[in-house]
Write an enzyme that holds these catalytic residues in place. Structure first.
Site, PDB file in Angstrom:
ATOM      1  N   GLU A 104     -20.184  25.403  65.032  1.00  0.00           N
ATOM      2  CA  GLU A 104     -21.223  24.369  64.989  1.00  0.00           C
ATOM      3  C   GLU A 104     -21.815  24.313  63.585  1.00  0.00           C
ATOM      4  O   GLU A 104     -21.806  25.306  62.848  1.00  0.00           O
ATOM      5  CB  GLU A 104     -22.288  24.729  66.046  1.00  0.00           C
ATOM      6  CG  GLU A 104     -23.492  23.835  66.117  1.00  0.00           C
ATOM      7  CD  GLU A 104     -23.199  22.401  66.529  1.00  0.00           C
ATOM      8  OE1 GLU A 104     -22.455  21.723  65.797  1.00  0.00           O
ATOM      9  OE2 GLU A 104     -23.757  21.942  67.542  1.00  0.00           O
ATOM     10  N   ASP A 105     -22.340  23.141  63.219  1.00  0.00           N
ATOM     11  CA  ASP A 105     -22.985  23.039  61.903  1.00  0.00           C
ATOM     12  C   ASP A 105     -24.404  23.615  61.942  1.00  0.00           C
ATOM     13  O   ASP A 105     -24.765  24.447  61.123  1.00  0.00           O
ATOM     14  CB  ASP A 105     -22.989  21.579  61.389  1.00  0.00           C
ATOM     15  CG  ASP A 105     -23.660  20.596  62.351  1.00  0.00           C
ATOM     16  OD1 ASP A 105     -23.945  20.977  63.510  1.00  0.00           O
ATOM     17  OD2 ASP A 105     -23.900  19.444  61.943  1.00  0.00           O
ATOM     18  N   ASP A 108     -30.275  23.675  66.459  1.00  0.00           N
ATOM     19  CA  ASP A 108     -31.648  23.193  66.265  1.00  0.00           C
ATOM     20  C   ASP A 108     -32.429  23.511  67.548  1.00  0.00           C
ATOM     21  O   ASP A 108     -32.848  24.642  67.750  1.00  0.00           O
ATOM     22  CB  ASP A 108     -31.541  21.691  65.970  1.00  0.00           C
ATOM     23  CG  ASP A 108     -32.839  21.033  65.582  1.00  0.00           C
ATOM     24  OD1 ASP A 108     -33.727  21.708  65.050  1.00  0.00           O
ATOM     25  OD2 ASP A 108     -32.980  19.810  65.799  1.00  0.00           O
ATOM     26  N   THR A 109     -32.555  22.563  68.473  1.00  0.00           N
ATOM     27  CA  THR A 109     -33.219  22.873  69.747  1.00  0.00           C
ATOM     28  C   THR A 109     -32.349  23.779  70.612  1.00  0.00           C
ATOM     29  O   THR A 109     -32.845  24.455  71.507  1.00  0.00           O
ATOM     30  CB  THR A 109     -33.519  21.592  70.554  1.00  0.00           C
ATOM     31  OG1 THR A 109     -32.284  20.978  70.925  1.00  0.00           O
ATOM     32  CG2 THR A 109     -34.359  20.618  69.759  1.00  0.00           C
ATOM     33  N   GLY A 110     -31.044  23.748  70.392  1.00  0.00           N
ATOM     34  CA  GLY A 110     -30.115  24.536  71.208  1.00  0.00           C
ATOM     35  C   GLY A 110     -29.498  23.729  72.345  1.00  0.00           C
ATOM     36  O   GLY A 110     -28.598  24.199  73.032  1.00  0.00           O
ATOM     37  N   LYS A 136     -31.807  27.026  62.969  1.00  0.00           N
ATOM     38  CA  LYS A 136     -33.242  26.751  62.794  1.00  0.00           C
ATOM     39  C   LYS A 136     -33.965  27.392  63.972  1.00  0.00           C
ATOM     40  O   LYS A 136     -34.290  26.714  64.957  1.00  0.00           O
ATOM     41  CB  LYS A 136     -33.501  25.245  62.834  1.00  0.00           C
ATOM     42  CG  LYS A 136     -32.928  24.439  61.698  1.00  0.00           C
ATOM     43  CD  LYS A 136     -33.380  22.986  61.899  1.00  0.00           C
ATOM     44  CE  LYS A 136     -32.678  22.034  60.987  1.00  0.00           C
ATOM     45  NZ  LYS A 136     -33.019  20.626  61.317  1.00  0.00           N
ATOM     46  N   ASP A 164     -24.949  15.144  58.273  1.00  0.00           N
ATOM     47  CA  ASP A 164     -25.321  13.777  57.889  1.00  0.00           C
ATOM     48  C   ASP A 164     -26.769  13.417  58.180  1.00  0.00           C
ATOM     49  O   ASP A 164     -27.460  14.083  58.938  1.00  0.00           O
ATOM     50  CB  ASP A 164     -24.446  12.776  58.649  1.00  0.00           C
ATOM     51  CG  ASP A 164     -24.899  12.627  60.116  1.00  0.00           C
ATOM     52  OD1 ASP A 164     -25.080  13.663  60.783  1.00  0.00           O
ATOM     53  OD2 ASP A 164     -25.087  11.481  60.572  1.00  0.00           O
ATOM     54  N   ARG A 170     -22.490  13.314  54.136  1.00  0.00           N
ATOM     55  CA  ARG A 170     -21.577  14.381  54.582  1.00  0.00           C
ATOM     56  C   ARG A 170     -20.745  14.925  53.424  1.00  0.00           C
ATOM     57  O   ARG A 170     -20.322  16.072  53.447  1.00  0.00           O
ATOM     58  CB  ARG A 170     -20.624  13.856  55.668  1.00  0.00           C
ATOM     59  CG  ARG A 170     -21.288  13.502  56.987  1.00  0.00           C
ATOM     60  CD  ARG A 170     -20.234  13.334  58.070  1.00  0.00           C
ATOM     61  NE  ARG A 170     -20.708  12.578  59.213  1.00  0.00           N
ATOM     62  CZ  ARG A 170     -21.363  13.102  60.251  1.00  0.00           C
ATOM     63  NH1 ARG A 170     -21.615  14.381  60.285  1.00  0.00           N
ATOM     64  NH2 ARG A 170     -21.762  12.342  61.254  1.00  0.00           N
TER      65      ARG A 170
HETATM   66  P1  IMP Z   1     -29.615  20.629  68.958  1.00  0.00           P
HETATM   67  O1  IMP Z   1     -28.906  20.108  70.169  1.00  0.00           O
HETATM   68  O2  IMP Z   1     -31.059  20.209  68.925  1.00  0.00           O
HETATM   69  O3  IMP Z   1     -29.437  22.110  68.753  1.00  0.00           O
HETATM   70  O4  IMP Z   1     -29.004  19.859  67.717  1.00  0.00           O
HETATM   71  C1  IMP Z   1     -27.782  20.198  67.185  1.00  0.00           C
HETATM   72  C2  IMP Z   1     -27.209  19.074  66.385  1.00  0.00           C
HETATM   73  O5  IMP Z   1     -28.218  18.218  65.846  1.00  0.00           O
HETATM   74  C3  IMP Z   1     -26.445  19.599  65.181  1.00  0.00           C
HETATM   75  O6  IMP Z   1     -25.121  19.880  65.514  1.00  0.00           O
HETATM   76  C4  IMP Z   1     -26.565  18.458  64.201  1.00  0.00           C
HETATM   77  O7  IMP Z   1     -25.535  17.528  64.426  1.00  0.00           O
HETATM   78  C5  IMP Z   1     -27.888  17.822  64.532  1.00  0.00           C
HETATM   79  N1  IMP Z   1     -28.920  18.322  63.611  1.00  0.00           N
HETATM   80  C6  IMP Z   1     -29.853  19.262  63.843  1.00  0.00           C
HETATM   81  N2  IMP Z   1     -30.598  19.468  62.758  1.00  0.00           N
HETATM   82  C7  IMP Z   1     -30.125  18.637  61.805  1.00  0.00           C
HETATM   83  C8  IMP Z   1     -30.462  18.407  60.425  1.00  0.00           C
HETATM   84  O8  IMP Z   1     -31.368  19.028  59.839  1.00  0.00           O
HETATM   85  N3  IMP Z   1     -29.701  17.487  59.770  1.00  0.00           N
HETATM   86  C9  IMP Z   1     -28.709  16.786  60.365  1.00  0.00           C
HETATM   87  N4  IMP Z   1     -28.345  16.990  61.626  1.00  0.00           N
HETATM   88  C10 IMP Z   1     -29.048  17.902  62.349  1.00  0.00           C
END
Ligand code: IMP
Length: 180
Positions: A104-105, A108-110, A136, A164, A170
């Site tokens: 995964e890149d 964030d929230t998970g 994060k 992105d 990107r």
């Molecule tokens: P989550 O589901 O909230 O954990 O979000 C994960 C996805 O949100 C990552 O794989 C990214 O594609 C996108 N994302 C989260 N933070 C960022 C950011 O700072 N920049 C760009 N994309 C983000």
């Protein structure tokens, strides 16, 4: 939208060289931990599109044990800087009895990885691990267990190295954030 040429508003967080060095370390750690896989039963890398495509391309070249790779499409952001709260997944993967490592890149929230993990776990893989370039932790709402983390970062919106904002940035060889 900030133009790509307007790099002055982007503050570099990790240079290309810093990322390269960390990816090499991650590849070495993964190769060590999966030293028991074989050509007959290789490590199964699954990269989450689109954000992880550059990370995955570099990481696989730093892994020295037998492995295969597939891609899974997940989207939750659209063109916004905050998650939409729903995750759309697209894949036709079979992971039963495989040693799977999700690439995964950013966690964030998970939510994205929780959704993916739940869906793949239902297929009974031999093991399921997560490798993320960026974490994060302050933004976490859904608990996920991460086996390999490139860098822990503050809760800021970052771009570059495959990541992105509205499909832009990107191609930047570094990771940066927008200065106000
Ligand atoms: P989550 O589901 O909230 O954990 O979000 C994960 C996805 O949100 C990552 O794989 C990214 O594609 C996108 N994302 C989260 N933070 C960022 C950011 O700072 N920049 C760009 N994309 C983000």
């Amino acid at each position: 939208m900030i133009a790509i040429e307007d790099d002055a508003r982007l503050t570099q967080l990790f240079s290309g060289e810093t990322i390269r060095n960390r990816v090499a370390e991650l590849g070495a750690a993964i190769s060590g931990d999966f030293s028991n896989v074989s050509e007959a039963d290789p490590l199964y890398l699954i990269a989450v599109l689109k954000g992880a495509f550059i990370f995955a391309a570099d990481l696989i070249r730093a892994i020295t044990v037998p492995c295969t790779i597939d891609f899974l499409s997940a989207s939750s952001y659209g063109t916004a800087k905050t998650s939409s709260g729903t995750v759309a997944l697209r894949h036709s993967l079979s992971v039963a009895n495989r040693h799977v490592l999700l690439i995964e890149d950013i966690v964030d929230t998970g939510l994205t990885l929780q959704r993916i993990s739940d869906e793949l776990t239902a297929q009974h893989p031999a093991s399921l691990g997560i490798c993320t370039l960026l974490d994060k932790p302050a933004a976490r709402k859904h608990p996920v267990r991460i086996a390999y983390t490139g860098f822990s970062i503050p809760d800021r919106f970052v771009v570059g190295y495959g990541i992105d904002y509205g499909e832009h940035y990107r191609q930047l060889p570094y990771i940066g954030f927008f200065s106000s």
